[in-house]
Motif scaffolding. Structure first.
Motif, PDB file in Angstrom:
ATOM      1  N   LYS A  21    -148.949  26.591  73.944  1.00  0.00           N
ATOM      2  CA  LYS A  21    -147.572  26.523  74.059  1.00  0.00           C
ATOM      3  C   LYS A  21    -146.992  26.720  75.301  1.00  0.00           C
ATOM      4  N   GLU A  22    -147.586  27.863  76.113  1.00  0.00           N
ATOM      5  CA  GLU A  22    -147.293  27.936  77.595  1.00  0.00           C
ATOM      6  C   GLU A  22    -147.522  26.663  78.362  1.00  0.00           C
ATOM      7  N   LYS A  23    -148.553  25.905  77.895  1.00  0.00           N
ATOM      8  CA  LYS A  23    -148.918  24.726  78.838  1.00  0.00           C
ATOM      9  C   LYS A  23    -148.723  23.451  78.239  1.00  0.00           C
ATOM     10  N   ASN A  24    -147.831  23.557  77.227  1.00  0.00           N
ATOM     11  CA  ASN A  24    -147.162  22.259  76.514  1.00  0.00           C
ATOM     12  C   ASN A  24    -148.436  21.284  76.230  1.00  0.00           C
ATOM     13  N   VAL A  25    -149.534  21.958  75.440  1.00  0.00           N
ATOM     14  CA  VAL A  25    -150.759  21.259  75.206  1.00  0.00           C
ATOM     15  C   VAL A  25    -150.163  20.640  73.567  1.00  0.00           C
ATOM     16  N   ASN A  26    -150.830  19.273  73.534  1.00  0.00           N
ATOM     17  CA  ASN A  26    -150.463  18.636  72.279  1.00  0.00           C
ATOM     18  C   ASN A  26    -152.021  19.194  71.523  1.00  0.00           C
ATOM     19  N   LEU A  27    -151.842  19.715  70.169  1.00  0.00           N
ATOM     20  CA  LEU A  27    -153.015  20.057  69.723  1.00  0.00           C
ATOM     21  C   LEU A  27    -153.917  19.151  69.302  1.00  0.00           C
ATOM     22  N   MET A  28    -153.382  17.940  69.001  1.00  0.00           N
ATOM     23  CA  MET A  28    -154.372  16.698  68.502  1.00  0.00           C
ATOM     24  C   MET A  28    -154.974  16.303  69.689  1.00  0.00           C
TER      25      MET A  28
ATOM     26  N   PHE B 147    -155.654  18.009  72.480  1.00  0.00           N
ATOM     27  CA  PHE B 147    -156.665  19.146  72.966  1.00  0.00           C
ATOM     28  C   PHE B 147    -157.795  19.154  72.120  1.00  0.00           C
ATOM     29  N   ALA B 148    -157.867  18.963  70.489  1.00  0.00           N
ATOM     30  CA  ALA B 148    -158.762  18.955  69.886  1.00  0.00           C
ATOM     31  C   ALA B 148    -159.822  17.946  70.167  1.00  0.00           C
ATOM     32  N   GLU B 149    -159.512  16.811  70.518  1.00  0.00           N
ATOM     33  CA  GLU B 149    -160.137  15.503  70.980  1.00  0.00           C
ATOM     34  C   GLU B 149    -160.999  16.093  72.149  1.00  0.00           C
ATOM     35  N   GLU B 150    -160.043  16.554  73.089  1.00  0.00           N
ATOM     36  CA  GLU B 150    -160.719  16.991  74.683  1.00  0.00           C
ATOM     37  C   GLU B 150    -162.020  18.036  74.468  1.00  0.00           C
ATOM     38  N   ILE B 151    -161.874  18.808  73.354  1.00  0.00           N
ATOM     39  CA  ILE B 151    -162.717  20.118  73.174  1.00  0.00           C
ATOM     40  C   ILE B 151    -163.881  19.432  72.311  1.00  0.00           C
ATOM     41  N   ASP B 152    -163.658  18.335  71.713  1.00  0.00           N
ATOM     42  CA  ASP B 152    -164.491  17.823  70.448  1.00  0.00           C
ATOM     43  C   ASP B 152    -164.510  18.853  69.487  1.00  0.00           C
ATOM     44  N   MET B 153    -163.523  18.896  68.909  1.00  0.00           N
ATOM     45  CA  MET B 153    -163.128  19.789  67.471  1.00  0.00           C
ATOM     46  C   MET B 153    -162.416  19.032  66.675  1.00  0.00           C
ATOM     47  N   SER B 154    -162.355  19.024  65.527  1.00  0.00           N
ATOM     48  CA  SER B 154    -161.366  18.195  64.664  1.00  0.00           C
ATOM     49  C   SER B 154    -160.076  19.016  64.769  1.00  0.00           C
ATOM     50  N   TYR B 155    -159.079  17.986  64.723  1.00  0.00           N
ATOM     51  CA  TYR B 155    -157.651  18.691  64.847  1.00  0.00           C
ATOM     52  C   TYR B 155    -157.364  19.705  63.621  1.00  0.00           C
ATOM     53  N   GLU B 156    -157.870  19.306  62.389  1.00  0.00           N
ATOM     54  CA  GLU B 156    -157.776  20.119  61.165  1.00  0.00           C
ATOM     55  C   GLU B 156    -158.389  21.652  61.500  1.00  0.00           C
TER      56      GLU B 156
ATOM     57  N   LEU C 200    -159.023  22.928  64.629  1.00  0.00           N
ATOM     58  CA  LEU C 200    -158.124  23.708  65.544  1.00  0.00           C
ATOM     59  C   LEU C 200    -156.839  24.090  64.873  1.00  0.00           C
ATOM     60  N   ARG C 201    -156.197  23.389  64.129  1.00  0.00           N
ATOM     61  CA  ARG C 201    -154.873  23.790  63.508  1.00  0.00           C
ATOM     62  C   ARG C 201    -155.046  25.180  62.594  1.00  0.00           C
ATOM     63  N   HIS C 202    -156.183  25.191  61.955  1.00  0.00           N
ATOM     64  CA  HIS C 202    -156.560  26.463  61.070  1.00  0.00           C
ATOM     65  C   HIS C 202    -156.932  27.674  62.250  1.00  0.00           C
TER      66      HIS C 202
END
Length: 90
Positions: free
Chosen positions: A31-38, A40-49, A51-53
């Protein structure tokens, strides 16, 4: 047991508490870095689902040390910041 007694073991936070703290810290940093979770998940090679959990209230998923490293490194925060609050006394 590293010289400790069984009573000392009970001083550990629960797994749920640790997951909640880490998830909260990830959510806060994103939130502080205005990161879009979708993205971000792709960038760290993790599913969005997944990461959301992790970042959902309650920290519903646990993380490997390597995943925590990738999250911290990508967000530009230290592992200490990611784990902030875990070692506080209950």
């Amino acid at each position: 047991m590293c010289g400790g007694s069984m009573q000392e073991v009970k001083k550990f936070k629960s797994k749920d508490d640790v997951q909640y703290i880490v998830g909260t810290n990830v959510r806060k940093a994103c939130k502080e870095k205005n990161v879009n979770l979708m993205e971000f998940a792709e960038e760290i090679d993790m599913s969005y689902e997944y990461l959301r959990h992790i970042v959902s209230v309650g920290g519903q998923k646990s993380l490997s040390f390597y995943s925590m490293y990738k999250i911290a490194k990508t967000l530009g925060i230290s592992m200490d910041e990611l784990c902030e609050g875990i070692f506080d006394k209950k």
